[in-house]
Write a protein that holds these residues in place. Structure first.
Motif, mmCIF file in Angstrom:
data_model
loop_
_atom_site.group_PDB
_atom_site.id
_atom_site.type_symbol
_atom_site.label_atom_id
_atom_site.label_comp_id
_atom_site.label_asym_id
_atom_site.label_seq_id
_atom_site.Cartn_x
_atom_site.Cartn_y
_atom_site.Cartn_z
ATOM 1 N N GLN A 139 0.835 -1.352 0.154
ATOM 2 C CA GLN A 139 -0.238 0.252 -0.104
ATOM 3 C C GLN A 139 0.990 1.277 -0.360
ATOM 4 O O GLN A 139 1.194 1.992 -1.269
ATOM 5 C CB GLN A 139 -1.371 -0.136 1.480
ATOM 6 C CG GLN A 139 -2.169 -0.589 0.832
ATOM 7 C CD GLN A 139 -1.751 -2.134 1.187
ATOM 8 O OE1 GLN A 139 -1.907 -3.112 1.448
ATOM 9 N NE2 GLN A 139 -2.923 -2.828 -0.540
ATOM 10 N N ARG A 140 1.654 1.934 1.265
ATOM 11 C CA ARG A 140 2.146 2.921 1.114
ATOM 12 C C ARG A 140 3.621 2.728 -0.215
ATOM 13 O O ARG A 140 3.811 3.520 -0.211
ATOM 14 C CB ARG A 140 2.544 2.610 2.472
ATOM 15 C CG ARG A 140 4.121 4.641 3.046
ATOM 16 C CD ARG A 140 4.206 4.687 4.163
ATOM 17 N NE ARG A 140 4.259 3.604 5.051
ATOM 18 C CZ ARG A 140 3.789 3.086 5.794
ATOM 19 N NH1 ARG A 140 2.260 3.557 6.026
ATOM 20 N NH2 ARG A 140 4.267 2.578 6.865
ATOM 21 N N GLY A 170 3.151 0.475 -2.228
ATOM 22 C CA GLY A 170 3.150 0.147 -3.654
ATOM 23 C C GLY A 170 2.133 0.668 -3.993
ATOM 24 O O GLY A 170 1.588 0.452 -5.737
ATOM 25 N N GLY A 171 1.358 1.724 -3.619
ATOM 26 C CA GLY A 171 0.246 2.443 -4.048
ATOM 27 C C GLY A 171 -0.527 1.403 -4.618
ATOM 28 O O GLY A 171 -1.922 2.346 -5.143
#
Lengths: 377, 432, 225
Positions: free
Chosen positions: B319-320, B322-323
């Motif tokens: 998430q942070r 890797g988007g």
């Protein structure tokens, strides 16, 4: 010139006792003192009568004060100011209490006759005369830039200073070198006190000096027989003790941050502070804001022009009359800054190149591109 | 007694090697304000100022100052600045390997925007060159070098496991199929600890009609060289996967439920090695979302409802870093339509599980790891959720271990597992 | 040497030297970094790098400084955020929007601009001074920051604080004569200008590197910075 006392002289001129006492009162006021000078008998507290009594006593016991007034690299502006003083009573009074025994501008005589008069006065009143100097003294070219009767200004000054009871340098030129000293100072101009070092010199700077300050200082010497209390630049503290800024009528606007931005804008018309137009009031010590000029009529700021700082040393080179006081004097131009920054950049890049050269070459088994966890944004 | 040996020299040389404008400008931008500590879960959980990210990077900054700046060189020569010693390497090894998961949350709070995570990764690189990596971690690296996997999944073990999964859960799993479009690479954590994940993902891909394959040669997506910080080892492990992709002629590689592996393959690999032409790197989370949006699989609404609150744990690398932030939420909004709720903070500001970056592999780091996990439990309790879902198996390991350690009854689920559960009946049973 | 001569020296030749050292030193610091080489980033971007950069600057300059308490990082760092913010606000306002300093810029650049009324600038200057004192105390009491405080940080504090203090005293004609205060202010300013290239203060220039990298890195990974 007899040894008549001043009061006797005034009586001879038809001045009544009552008028005389009044004159003494005005003279006392012109000294600008809040306490009697130290070293005198009597209490330093100024009772209403104490100073007046002292003045009356001085005028009743002293003869007129002899003055030798020399002019060197000057414009005679200080003399002009003095003679145009709008307080005729005061100036006349002072002129009645002094005898000007030599003055190039005011004398009718000229040439060798005037010079002889000067030498005669210096001999007669040796040790008693007050030497007033107007204009700076050139020291360059072995004195050839200012000669009177074939003699250099420095020689004349040294000779006159030797027999003077007190030396007063009136105007910024005589005090600190004034306009002739402005960069590049081609004549090697200096103030009197840089040349006469063995006797105290009272500086009454200004461009011109405020006439009442000159006369007040003379009066002080007359009344007390000694020089007034001086500041670090040898200026009489009574007149040069506060800055223009501290007494300026536009000060509330400075404090509120209301400034004139140009000479005819709204702020100027409303009489706002002239700081942005280059006023040097905060660092200028003089009595302009209180005594003012032309007998209290006005002074530059009141008339809408920023203070030039003309009673301070080297005010001509102080960064420009219309440049804000906070601005640096003679800062480097953008080109210089750019070039210097460029030099810094080159050196920095050089150091970086040296750092890069010190990196290891990648080992043969390593992957094709050198490792780095980040790249160009 | 301070000592500076060739080890330290190796470390410093590596720092010097790594430091270009990217690193130098950020080291110079640091104002020593200390705000980064507030973002670090290890500092928050323990209060140890040594754990402040700025302090972890201090070793790199010192090397930079002492080698790259004129003032630094002079001051070091005069003895005013201390040289870096072996003792420093030991101390910093503990900090950057055992008290950091390289989650990069620090970069988000730094007022200057300094990328502390990557900088700490660079500190690891120097320590790795000096051989100052914690033993447990190095053992795993060596195992992966020798056997192809830190958990000992050799090609034989791999084939056996895949056979067994295929059998046990009755699902088709293509292996070494040339010409397939997608190469799916699992982590050995899934292979050994969450084998049902393999079955779930296989089922989903088959239901979607995806052309995919596994590869024996490219069987391990986990990259312990990346944890170690060694560019050389990272590249070796990446190349195994890429070579397999090339050999099979696939168009894309899909990383399954692993975080750091995605970071390594998607974002780091192109800077380390030559990537096969046109090869796409993606993550299972993105694929699942795309399959649902394209209608290639259909999910039943609310299959995860009715069992208390469900929340999502954002994995740092997915998430942070890797988007893929909204993809899991879109899926969970279907699967847990009524019970899904966010914990706070979430998305890119989420708190790390505490077990990533190799930390879970190092026994000495356990106290730190459990302390950090306490923060997660507090978060989930505050969100009033009884189930937490995630898309990273390392997080899952940490959660399961942590939940046991703290005696919590929190349920820990994988995202693929839940998606497989929620597949429309008509889609299930389809084999490719 | 009289205070007047001293003041002339500080406003004249010494200021010139100080400004040139500052310009050369800052350029040196920046190019020493820039010329180290920048690797090309080869991984294809997933999101917009430019968008990330814009957001990063917008948040970093326009939003967070004014509402720092909304971030979790505020806890335990309240003094750093609030005093740091107040200091920077006061600094920028005084140096750029204060009349006296605007006249300095005018003498260097050739043009000036409208400024804020003195009472506002003065208030923020006082705020900045108080903020500096708070930051100093914080440097000794907050555990993380205490670890990071050494001679360089102390020097930064002193060389930045003294011009602020003397400037404030000068504006209010406190304790000493104006030319004495002006001299002290110019002296401390000249010292600060010379000190800056040797210190951590060029962070104001490197800010643009780190913030752009930040925005770009987050943007390319499609994460809001």
């Amino acid at each position: 010139m007899g040894e008549q006392t001043i009061s006797e002289h005034l009586r001879a001129e038809g001045v009544t006792r009552r008028e005389f006492i009044q004159y003494c009162g005005i003279l006392a006021g012109s000294l600008g003192l809040t306490a009697l000078p130290s070293g005198l008998h009597g209490s330093p507290d100024l009772g209403r009568r104490a100073l007046l009594d002292r003045v009356v006593q001085a005028l009743e016991t002293s003869p007129r004060l002899p003055i030798i007034w020399l002019e060197f690299q000057d414009c005679a502006g200080c003399t002009e100011a003095l003679t145009r003083s709008q307080s005729p009573t005061l100036v006349d009074l002072v002129l009645n209490e002094v005898s000007i025994d030599y003055h190039e501008t005011l004398f009718a005589a000229a040439g060798t006759a005037a010079e002889e008069a000067r030498l005669q006065a210096m001999e007669t009143y040796a040790g008693r005369y007050v030497l007033v100097v107007e204009g700076s003294v050139p020291t360059g070219g072995r004195g050839l830039f200012c000669t009177i009767g074939g003699r250099s200004a420095t020689d004349i000054l040294d000779e006159a200073a030797a027999g003077a009871a007190a030396i007063i340098a009136t105007g910024n030129c005589a005090a600190f070198g004034g306009l002739p000293k402005a960069s590049p100072n081609p004549t090697g101009a200096k103030g009197v006190w840089e040349i006469v070092e063995d006797k105290p010199v009272v500086n009454i700077p200004g461009c011109p000096a405020i006439p009442e300050v000159t006369t007040g200082t003379l009066a002080h010497f007359l009344v007390f027989g000694k020089l007034p209390e001086l500041d670090a630049l040898n200026r009489p503290k009574t007149f040069y003790g506060t800055t223009i800024h501290d007494r300026c009528q536009r000060r509330p606007f400075y404090d509120a941050g209301k400034f004139a931005g140009s000479f005819d804008d709204e702020g100027a018309r409303r009489g706002y502070c002239l700081y942005k137009l280059g006023c040097k009031g905060p660092t200028t010590y003089n009595a302009c804001a209180t005594l003012k000029w032309d007998g209290g009529l006005s002074f530059p700021i009141q008339s809408g022009h920023p203070c030039l700082g003309c009673s301070e040393p080297e005010f001509w080179d102080g960064g420009g009359f219309y440049q804000g006081q906070s601005a640096p004097i003679g800062p480097p131009g953008l080109t210089t800054i750019g070039l210097v920054a460029g030099a810094g950049a080159v050196v920095g890049a050089g150091v970086a190149a040296a750092n890069r050269a010190r990196r290891r070459k990648p080992a043969p088994t390593a992957p094709t591109a050198p490792a780095e966890s980040g790249g160009e944004p | 007694m301070s000592q500076t040996t060739t080890r330290t020299a190796e470390a410093i040389d590596t720092f010097v090697e790594e430091t270009g404008g990217w690193i130098a400008s950020q080291l110079e931008a640091c104002t020593r304000c200390g705000i980064c500590a507030a973002a670090c879960h290890f500092y928050q959980a323990t209060g140890n100022p040594d754990f402040a990210p700025v302090w972890k990077v201090e070793l790199l900054r010192r090397a930079y100052e002492q080698r790259f700046t004129v003032a630094g060189r002079i001051l070091t020569a005069l003895g005013i600045r201390r040289r870096i010693t072996d003792e420093d390497l030991v101390a910093w090894s503990k900090l950057v390997y055992e008290a950091c998961t390289v989650c990069n949350k620090c970069a988000m709070v730094c007022p200057m925007g300094i990328q502390l995570g990557p900088l700490i990764h660079d500190v690891r690189a120097g320590l790795a060159a000096a051989g100052m990596v914690p033993d447990d971690l190095m053992a795993a690296v060596n195992k992966q070098l020798e056997e192809g996997s830190p958990l000992g999944v050799t090609d034989e073990v791999f084939e056996q496991r895949i056979d067994w999964v295929s059998d046990e859960w009755d699902v088709d799993i293509p292996l070494d199929r040339e010409g397939a479009e997608t190469l799916v690479v699992f982590s050995s954590i899934e292979i050994m600890k969450f084998p049902e994940n393999i079955a779930d993902i296989a089922r989903i891909l088959n239901a979607a009609g995806e052309s995919w394959t596994l590869s024996t040669a490219g069987r391990e997506v986990v990259n312990f060289g990346f944890y170690e910080g060694s560019a050389e080892h990272t590249a070796i492990f990446i190349s195994r996967v890429l070579d397999a992709a090339k050999a099979l002629g696939v168009k894309r590689v899909m990383v399954t439920e692993c975080g750091h592996a995605y970071d390594a393959l998607r974002w780091t690999a192109p800077n380390l090695v030559e990537m096969p032409e046109g090869l796409e790197i993606t993550h299972i989370v993105a694929v699942l979302d795309a399959l649902v949006r394209d209608g290639r699989i259909r999910l039943r609404t609310g299959t995860a409802d009715g069992d208390g609150g469900v929340t999502f744990h954002d994995a740092c690398k997915i998430q942070r870093r890797g988007g893929h932030i909204e993809e899991p939420r879109r899926l969970l909004k279907i699967l847990a339509a009524e019970s899904f709720r966010e914990m706070t903070p979430n998305r890119e500001a989420a708190i790390c599980c505490g077990g990533g970056g190799g930390v879970i592999a190092i026994k000495e780091a356990d106290p730190n790891r459990y302390a950090a996990f306490g923060l997660k439990l507090d978060q989930i309790r505050a969100a009033e959720a009884g189930t937490v879902v995630m898309a990273c198996s390392n997080c899952r390991l940490q959660f399961l271990d942590g939940v046991q350690h703290f005696g919590s009854d929190l349920k820990v689920r994988g995202l693929s597992e839940m998606v497989a559960e929620g597949l429309e009946a008509s889609d299930e049973g389809r084999t490719s | 040497m009289s205070w007047h001569e001293f003041l002339r020296f500080l406003r004249g030749p010494l200021f010139e030297v100080a400004l040139l050292v500052f310009a050369a030193g800052l350029a040196y610091r920046i190019f020493r970094v820039v010329a180290l080489g920048w690797r090309r980033e080869r991984a294809p971007a997933m999101g917009s790098r430019a968008g990330g950069v814009v957001t990063s600057y917008a948040k970093g300059i326009g939003i967070w400084p004014f509402i720092p308490w909304v971030k979790d990082a505020f806890r335990g760092n309240a003094v750093t955020f609030l005093a740091g913010g107040l200091f920077h606000l006061g600094l920028f306002v005084v140096i750029l929007l204060g009349t006296a300093h605007m006249l300095v810029w005018k003498s260097l650049l050739g043009f000036g601009w409208p400024t804020l009324p003195l009472p506002i600038v003065d208030f923020l200057a006082a705020g900045a001074i108080v903020a500096m004192i708070a930051l100093l105390i914080n440097r000794f009491t907050q555990p993380v920051v205490r670890k990071l405080t050494g001679p360089a940080e102390m020097a930064n504090w002193i060389f930045v604080f003294l011009p602020m203090l003397t400037g404030y005293m000068m504006t209010h004609h406190m304790f000493f004569r104006y030319e004495v205060l002006f001299s002290l202010h110019m002296l401390t300013v000249d010292v600060l200008l010379i000190w800056i290239p040797f210190s951590l203060i060029p962070h104001f220039a490197f800010y643009f590197f780190s913030r752009t990298i930040h925005g770009s890195q987050f943007g390319r990974r499609a994460v809001t910075p």
